[in-house]
Write an enzyme that holds these catalytic residues in place. Structure first.
Site, mmCIF file in Angstrom:
data_model
loop_
_atom_site.group_PDB
_atom_site.id
_atom_site.type_symbol
_atom_site.label_atom_id
_atom_site.label_comp_id
_atom_site.label_asym_id
_atom_site.label_seq_id
_atom_site.Cartn_x
_atom_site.Cartn_y
_atom_site.Cartn_z
ATOM 1 N N ASP A 37 0.578 -27.025 -16.150
ATOM 2 C CA ASP A 37 0.875 -28.245 -16.907
ATOM 3 C C ASP A 37 0.155 -29.452 -16.318
ATOM 4 O O ASP A 37 0.788 -30.424 -15.885
ATOM 5 C CB ASP A 37 2.400 -28.473 -16.945
ATOM 6 N N HIS A 61 -0.221 -25.249 -22.201
ATOM 7 C CA HIS A 61 0.224 -26.044 -23.347
ATOM 8 C C HIS A 61 -1.050 -26.744 -23.805
ATOM 9 O O HIS A 61 -1.379 -27.831 -23.334
ATOM 10 C CB HIS A 61 1.270 -27.086 -22.937
ATOM 11 N N ARG A 91 3.334 -22.020 -27.081
ATOM 12 C CA ARG A 91 3.301 -22.897 -28.249
ATOM 13 C C ARG A 91 4.671 -23.009 -28.938
ATOM 14 O O ARG A 91 4.906 -23.899 -29.732
ATOM 15 C CB ARG A 91 2.234 -22.358 -29.204
ATOM 16 N N LYS A 92 5.545 -22.073 -28.650
ATOM 17 C CA LYS A 92 6.889 -22.063 -29.275
ATOM 18 C C LYS A 92 6.794 -22.225 -30.790
ATOM 19 O O LYS A 92 7.374 -23.126 -31.394
ATOM 20 C CB LYS A 92 7.807 -23.114 -28.665
ATOM 21 N N ILE A 96 7.498 -20.548 -40.862
ATOM 22 C CA ILE A 96 7.479 -19.318 -41.656
ATOM 23 C C ILE A 96 6.224 -18.508 -41.297
ATOM 24 O O ILE A 96 5.268 -19.047 -40.721
ATOM 25 C CB ILE A 96 7.505 -19.629 -43.174
HETATM 26 P P1 5BU Z 1 8.413 -26.317 -14.254
HETATM 27 O O1 5BU Z 1 7.511 -27.403 -13.750
HETATM 28 O O2 5BU Z 1 8.431 -25.095 -13.344
HETATM 29 O O3 5BU Z 1 9.781 -26.820 -14.588
HETATM 30 O O4 5BU Z 1 7.699 -25.863 -15.628
HETATM 31 C C1 5BU Z 1 8.303 -24.968 -16.498
HETATM 32 C C2 5BU Z 1 7.378 -24.568 -17.624
HETATM 33 O O5 5BU Z 1 8.016 -23.563 -18.394
HETATM 34 C C3 5BU Z 1 6.991 -25.685 -18.591
HETATM 35 O O6 5BU Z 1 5.649 -25.463 -18.986
HETATM 36 C C4 5BU Z 1 7.912 -25.476 -19.788
HETATM 37 O O7 5BU Z 1 7.304 -25.796 -21.031
HETATM 38 C C5 5BU Z 1 8.174 -23.982 -19.744
HETATM 39 N N1 5BU Z 1 9.528 -23.587 -20.238
HETATM 40 C C6 5BU Z 1 10.693 -23.988 -19.607
HETATM 41 O O8 5BU Z 1 10.664 -24.716 -18.620
HETATM 42 N N2 5BU Z 1 11.890 -23.550 -20.094
HETATM 43 C C7 5BU Z 1 12.011 -22.772 -21.186
HETATM 44 O O9 5BU Z 1 13.109 -22.384 -21.571
HETATM 45 C C8 5BU Z 1 10.790 -22.376 -21.813
HETATM 46 C C9 5BU Z 1 9.585 -22.789 -21.327
HETATM 47 BR BR1 5BU Z 1 10.852 -21.291 -23.287
#
Ligand code: 5BU
Length: 265
Positions: A37, A61, A91-92, A96
């Site tokens: 990220d 992302h 991308r979640k 549809i």
């Molecule tokens: P973190 O910095 O370790 O908190 O990042 C978590 C990543 O996982 C981040 O890119 C979120 O978009 C992704 N994520 C999440 O944190 N929780 C979820 O339930 C889902 C995705 Br689905």
């Protein structure tokens, strides 16, 4: 060789991508998916070059990179492939089936470089067919990770919803596996029971330091998540915000790998 550490997950898996993941993870002795990220292409290049050897997959992302452009992205994906990584676009998708198929194309052309994508099942099971059609349109294979749980506090994915997602997703060949809540091992144990042995569970919401993250993100212990049935820990800030991302990634790699070996015993 992967069969020895992965047991039934390997022997019962019908998914080519899941097998590829287990092979990469076994080769590199890591169950880490890096949540990359960072908001600049340079930041992403720096990250992949330093932590590539210690991770098995790279989660992106694509729409949060300020200076995104197709050439730089192609170079980024080439480096990910050279580093023996699966590329996972978080991308979640939730629309549809037909629109999801079209969203796999578009400016980002996710179908052409992703091996995995996430989707909500809120719109019904046709979304999985739509996403699979997206990959087929460019002659590629890919796997869908359905959100069965989430790590964020107050989310609306209650146990009944989780059951429905698992029941529908378990039988679908295009479903690679499920996203589980890495911050709550007891919920993961339940999820693993529902999912059975043959599909993947990948878990965000893990961090080696105690405490929770920003804006409602919850964290749990990576080792506990693997022991509870997770097959991959998705780690973001625990690696990319640390002073030494390579050292941190190495630590997460060894914790996750040792937990998998321990789970087998
Ligand atoms: P973190 O910095 O370790 O908190 O990042 C978590 C990543 O996982 C981040 O890119 C979120 O978009 C992704 N994520 C999440 O944190 N929780 C979820 O339930 C889902 C995705 Br689905």
């Amino acid at each position: 060789m992967p069969g020895r550490v992965w047991g039934e997950r390997w022997s019962d898996s019908a998914s080519e991508i899941a097998r590829r993941y287990m092979e990469v993870a076994t080769r590199k002795c890591t169950l880490v998916c890096l949540a990359a990220d960072r908001r600049t292409m340079n930041g992403l290049f720096e990250l992949i070059d330093s932590v590539g050897p210690y991770i098995a997959a790279l989660k992106t992302h694509v729409d949060l990179v300020d200076d995104w452009n197709p050439e730089a992205w192609a170079e980024f994906c080439a480096r990910a492939n050279q580093a023996d990584l699966l590329i996972f676009e978080d991308r979640k998708f939730a629309d549809i089936g037909k629109i999801s198929r079209d969203q796999m194309a578009g400016a980002y052309d996710i179908r052409s470089w992703s091996d995995l994508v996430t989707a909500h099942l809120i719109s019904g099971p046709d979304i999985v067919d739509g996403l699979q059609a997206g990959w087929s349109d460019v002659g590629r294979n890919g796997g869908v990770l359905l959100l069965a749980q989430m790590s964020s506090r107050g989310n609306l994915l209650n146990p009944n919803y989780t059951d429905e997602v698992v029941t529908k997703g378990r039988e679908h060949g295009g479903v690679f596996g499920f996203i589980g809540n890495g911050s709550r091992p007891d919920e993961l144990v339940e999820l693993r029971t529902k999912v059975g042995k043959s599909k993947m569970i990948w878990t965000p919401g893990v961090n080696l330091s105690v405490g929770d993250g920003e804006m409602g993100q919850r964290y749990g212990d990576p080792r506990a998540a693997i022991l509870a049935g997770s097959d991959c820990i998705i780690v973001g800030s625990g690696i990319h915000r640390s002073d030494n991302p390579a050292e941190s990634a190495k630590k997460y790699a060894s914790v996750s790998w040792n937990a998998l070996l321990e789970r087998k015993l």
